[in-house]
Motif scaffolding. Sequence first.
Motif, short mmCIF file in Angstrom:
data_model
loop_
_atom_site.label_atom_id
_atom_site.label_comp_id
_atom_site.label_asym_id
_atom_site.label_seq_id
_atom_site.Cartn_x
_atom_site.Cartn_y
_atom_site.Cartn_z
N TYR A 1 38.68 38.80 48.49
CA TYR A 1 38.63 38.16 47.17
C TYR A 1 37.24 37.56 46.93
O TYR A 1 36.63 37.77 45.87
CB TYR A 1 39.72 37.10 47.09
CG TYR A 1 39.71 36.28 45.83
CD1 TYR A 1 40.02 36.84 44.59
CD2 TYR A 1 39.38 34.92 45.86
CE1 TYR A 1 40.01 36.08 43.43
CE2 TYR A 1 39.36 34.16 44.70
CZ TYR A 1 39.67 34.74 43.50
OH TYR A 1 39.65 33.99 42.36
N ARG B 1 39.52 47.45 46.36
CA ARG B 1 40.61 46.47 46.54
C ARG B 1 41.97 47.16 46.61
O ARG B 1 42.88 46.68 47.26
CB ARG B 1 40.58 45.38 45.48
CG ARG B 1 40.82 45.80 44.07
CD ARG B 1 40.81 44.57 43.18
NE ARG B 1 40.89 44.94 41.79
CZ ARG B 1 41.38 44.16 40.87
NH1 ARG B 1 41.85 42.98 41.17
NH2 ARG B 1 41.42 44.55 39.61
N ASP C 1 41.64 36.57 51.47
CA ASP C 1 40.72 35.59 50.92
C ASP C 1 39.27 36.07 51.03
O ASP C 1 38.47 35.91 50.11
CB ASP C 1 40.92 34.26 51.66
CG ASP C 1 40.26 33.10 50.93
OD1 ASP C 1 40.29 33.11 49.69
OD2 ASP C 1 39.70 32.21 51.60
N SER D 1 35.15 28.98 43.90
CA SER D 1 36.47 29.57 44.12
C SER D 1 37.17 28.87 45.27
O SER D 1 36.65 28.82 46.37
CB SER D 1 36.32 31.05 44.45
OG SER D 1 35.66 31.18 45.66
N GLN E 1 45.85 36.89 43.48
CA GLN E 1 44.42 36.76 43.15
C GLN E 1 43.71 38.10 43.28
O GLN E 1 42.94 38.50 42.42
CB GLN E 1 43.76 35.78 44.11
CG GLN E 1 44.00 34.33 43.76
CD GLN E 1 43.20 33.40 44.65
OE1 GLN E 1 42.87 33.74 45.78
NE2 GLN E 1 42.90 32.23 44.16
N LEU E 2 44.00 38.77 44.38
CA LEU E 2 43.28 40.02 44.66
C LEU E 2 43.68 41.15 43.71
O LEU E 2 42.90 42.07 43.49
CB LEU E 2 43.55 40.43 46.12
CG LEU E 2 42.60 41.45 46.72
CD1 LEU E 2 41.16 40.99 46.61
CD2 LEU E 2 42.94 41.69 48.19
N ILE F 1 42.74 31.59 38.54
CA ILE F 1 41.80 32.57 39.07
C ILE F 1 40.51 32.44 38.27
O ILE F 1 40.54 32.29 37.05
CB ILE F 1 42.37 33.99 38.92
CG1 ILE F 1 43.63 34.10 39.77
CG2 ILE F 1 41.38 35.04 39.32
CD1 ILE F 1 44.48 35.25 39.41
N LEU G 1 39.66 40.36 37.84
CA LEU G 1 38.80 40.04 38.98
C LEU G 1 37.54 40.91 39.03
O LEU G 1 36.47 40.46 39.38
CB LEU G 1 39.60 40.18 40.30
CG LEU G 1 38.83 39.95 41.60
CD1 LEU G 1 38.28 38.53 41.68
CD2 LEU G 1 39.72 40.20 42.82
#
Lengths: 287, 180
Positions: free
Chosen positions: B87, A153, B84, B139, A101-102, B155, A107
Amino acid sequence: MLSVKTPHSIGLLFFVVMLLGSCATIKPVNKYSTESLEGLQNFEQLTYSFVQACNDKCLVDQLEKKELFKADCACGPEERADSVTLSIYLLLKSYLEGLKQLSASDLTNYSYEGLTGALTQGKFGSLTLNEKHVNAFGKLSTSITKAITDRYRHKKLALFIGDGNDAFNTTLDALHFNLESNLSGRLDTRKELLRSYMFDLFNAKDISEYEKKKIIEEHNAQIADIEQRKKQLALYSKSLKVIAEGHQQLYNNRNNLTDKKTMKEVSAVISELEAIVTALKTLKNKL
Amino acid sequence: MAAKLTSKQITELGDEFLAIGKNVGDYRLNNREKLSEEENKSLKTYHRSLIDRADELYTTSAALVMDEVDASMNTIKGITTEIDKVYKKLLNVQKAIDIAAAAVNLAAAIFTMKPAAIGKSVLKLVDAVKEDAAPKSKSAPVSKSISTKGSGKKITPAKKKKTPAKKAKAVKKKTKTKSK
């Protein structure tokens, strides 16, 4: 009005160019986590468990004792062993999902459409903003935000991979050990019990030639089934080793996660993993 | 103080019991003709006991693994929680932009001194702030996803949330039509 000729503007422009130049995707991490996750999730396709081993053993007991109704099968320790193995798997899965996800490329694709829309439609006293300039501002803002958040990130991922490498490999190793050594060991003992039972059945008095043929066929089929399951466990365990190897590559290159060299190294590991996953799928169809 | 066996040592013991059990089994199978009924039965019982011990050792070892990797598992848990958080923080950047857009709308409405436009802009800003206050619905946290089977968790890229932009465009079109 802002002029590009002023020293401040030149400084700002230089900063923006530098910032955009440093903008790069974190593809190696995303590729690694996506493929590793797919490989890891083959755990859910495994066709044997400790509880299954316990039930199989109870069946042999039932056959040995020639009892029509199955006696209570005490599989408490096996349930615990399965629960431990499952917990380890779920934790590893959750970590890889987080990395995936990251590191996803979209993103940080932020949209300034709402803001630019608000600026072009609005009249701020005597000031009205030119739509062309506002759109240019939107595009530049998008790029700068992406660059900044990507750097952020990237830094965070390097930190997580660095801090988690040992723990990830130890946990992965524990899953590997439980499947390749312990669960596979239970398949070996099952094979041994089956051999003993089939031998006595085959050598029983007053058994016909046809019955002997049937016993041989049944024995061969059961042994082949055990071997296939052992092979499945071995292949899956091998994939865990490859996943560990890939994480180690990321760890070694954690400060250069966007490098081509990192991508090349990770890709080599991923190719190996893909081959194992394909072999696992083929084997699954035979079981 | 008694030394505790590690899971690896327990498994090695299981392997030993299995190997001895196999030897006993081989002996019984290879010497069936020479063995008396009693001897055969006795060997079969020994064989079974050895296999049972091996089973117990493999199963005990598998459960013991948990204690040995407890610290590593806690580290992974902690890192996953941090991942998390980062994110979600990155997802919130889009929300901040959306709030800014709503605030600019309000500012523009105040400058024009139109009460109806101010009212609408205030509502838009309230909506944007409300969305920010409830990010969980947009999310799914990583920790929740572990219980789901398969990797189907999608996602939710921030770029897909363009509602304020669309609203702004719609308002712009209306304004143009009116001015004509």
